[in-house]
Design a protein around this motif. Structure first.
Motif, PDB file in Angstrom:
ATOM      1  N   LEU A  60       0.813  -1.219   0.000  1.00 38.80           N
ATOM      2  CA  LEU A  60       0.000   0.000   0.000  1.00 38.80           C
ATOM      3  C   LEU A  60       0.848   1.271   0.000  1.00 38.80           C
ATOM      4  N   THR A  61       2.122   1.150   0.351  1.00 38.65           N
ATOM      5  CA  THR A  61       2.993   2.331   0.390  1.00 38.65           C
ATOM      6  C   THR A  61       4.085   2.244  -0.677  1.00 38.65           C
ATOM      7  N   THR A  62       5.116   1.484  -0.427  1.00 39.80           N
ATOM      8  CA  THR A  62       6.290   1.432  -1.313  1.00 39.80           C
ATOM      9  C   THR A  62       5.937   0.959  -2.709  1.00 39.80           C
ATOM     10  N   LEU A  63       5.252  -0.178  -2.813  1.00 42.40           N
ATOM     11  CA  LEU A  63       4.955  -0.726  -4.137  1.00 42.40           C
ATOM     12  C   LEU A  63       4.001   0.171  -4.916  1.00 42.40           C
ATOM     13  N   SER A  64       3.134   0.889  -4.219  1.00 41.52           N
ATOM     14  CA  SER A  64       2.184   1.787  -4.879  1.00 41.52           C
ATOM     15  C   SER A  64       2.800   3.127  -5.253  1.00 41.52           C
ATOM     16  N   GLY A  65       4.061   3.333  -4.901  1.00 38.71           N
ATOM     17  CA  GLY A  65       4.737   4.566  -5.267  1.00 38.71           C
ATOM     18  C   GLY A  65       4.609   5.680  -4.244  1.00 38.71           C
ATOM     19  N   TYR A  66       4.165   5.362  -3.037  1.00 33.96           N
ATOM     20  CA  TYR A  66       4.022   6.365  -1.985  1.00 33.96           C
ATOM     21  C   TYR A  66       5.110   6.194  -0.933  1.00 33.96           C
ATOM     22  N   GLN A  67       5.330   7.240  -0.159  1.00 33.52           N
ATOM     23  CA  GLN A  67       6.214   7.128   0.993  1.00 33.52           C
ATOM     24  C   GLN A  67       5.554   6.265   2.066  1.00 33.52           C
ATOM     25  N   THR A  68       6.371   5.565   2.824  1.00 35.40           N
ATOM     26  CA  THR A  68       5.839   4.909   4.014  1.00 35.40           C
ATOM     27  C   THR A  68       5.576   5.981   5.070  1.00 35.40           C
ATOM     28  N   PRO A  87      12.939   4.457  -7.477  1.00 40.46           N
ATOM     29  CA  PRO A  87      13.151   3.039  -7.799  1.00 40.46           C
ATOM     30  C   PRO A  87      12.040   2.488  -8.683  1.00 40.46           C
ATOM     31  N   SER A  88      12.421   1.639  -9.618  1.00 37.64           N
ATOM     32  CA  SER A  88      11.443   1.044 -10.518  1.00 37.64           C
ATOM     33  C   SER A  88      10.511   0.109  -9.757  1.00 37.64           C
TER      34      SER A  88
END
Length: 268
Positions: A60-68, A87-88
């Motif tokens: 919900l954070t890193t993989l979705s492109g958001y900050q934790t 990061p890709s």
């Protein structure tokens, strides 16, 4: 807004904040399972619930492109090795897998392997239910390990059991070594981020503030390395003492029948 490399203090605070939120998520998920399925099911699936909670947090954070939440708390962002791009998706997915899924399967695999090798060494094949294995009786990992262990010779089983013991002792030491290196160099707080090549840049704050703290972390890293070397030396000494005691016990067992035979011969 100007970006600069994040200092170790910010990265540590970010990791601690993320761990706090992840712990809360794991506790809430565990409490929900405990309330719905009871204490027995919670105990069996506790480790898997923790894994799913951690994966959900990072998806919900890193993989979705958001900050934790921890990264947002200290104003840092993830970048790749070039320090110019986010990061890709593949790199972020690799980090999440290495940080959550791989440790879970490594822990379970070593636990099952040690259990099977101990059963073979003891000559006992009766499987008892153990809550520590989670859903081990229904997993493919355990069935595969059982087949592989049965194909090993006795000497290979002894070697494998020693290797499992060394691995279980070495993994925590590896994490401590990596943490000490982080304190010294200030990058890659997690081993999974080092492998995935994910770094941090900060925005906002005073540069001198990070520089003044960095020297303290370097000193802490040096102290951690010395402590790690001392721990390894003690463990190696303890291992050698156990090996020597085991050899002396085997020698005593082999000589005992001979002594008994001589005593019986003398009495006769």
């Amino acid at each position: 807004m100007a970006l600069a490399e994040a200092g170790p203090a910010r990265v540590v605070r970010s990791g601690q904040k993320d761990e706090l939120y992840r712990s809360g998520l794991r506790s809430a998920a565990g409490a929900a399972l405990h309330g719905l399925a009871g204490a027995k099911k919670w105990l069996e699936w506790r480790r898997e619930i923790e894994l799913l909670s951690d994966v959900a947090y990072f998806v919900l954070t890193t993989l979705s492109g958001y900050q934790t939440l921890g990264e947002e708390y200290v104003n840092i962002v993830q970048v790749d090795s070039t320090k110019k791009r986010v990061p890709s998706f593949l790199r972020r997915a690799a980090f999440i897998s290495l940080h959550t899924v791989v440790p879970y399967y490594l822990e379970k695999g070593l636990l099952h392997l040690e259990h099977e090798l101990q059963l073979e060494a003891d000559g006992a094949r009766t499987l008892q239910s153990n809550p520590a294995f989670g859903f081990s009786s229904r997993t493919l990992i355990r069935n595969w390990i059982q087949r592989q262990v049965r194909e090993l010779t006795d000497q290979q089983k002894k070697t494998a059991l020693q290797t499992v013991y060394v691995l279980k002792q070495s993994i925590p030491l590896l994490h401590r070594l990596h943490l000490a290196v982080f304190y010294i160099h200030g990058t890659f707080y997690h081993l999974s981020k080092r492998i995935a090549g994910i770094r941090y840049l900060r925005f906002g704050g005073v540069q001198a503030e990070d520089q003044s703290i960095r020297s303290s972390y370097k000193f802490l890293g040096i102290i951690s390395l010395f402590h790690l070397l001392l721990t390894i030396s003690i463990q190696m000494y303890s291992f050698k003492q156990k090996q020597r005691a085991r050899q002396e016990w085997k020698l005593h067992r082999s000589l005992a029948p001979q002594k008994l035979h001589k005593i019986n011969t003398y009495l006769c």
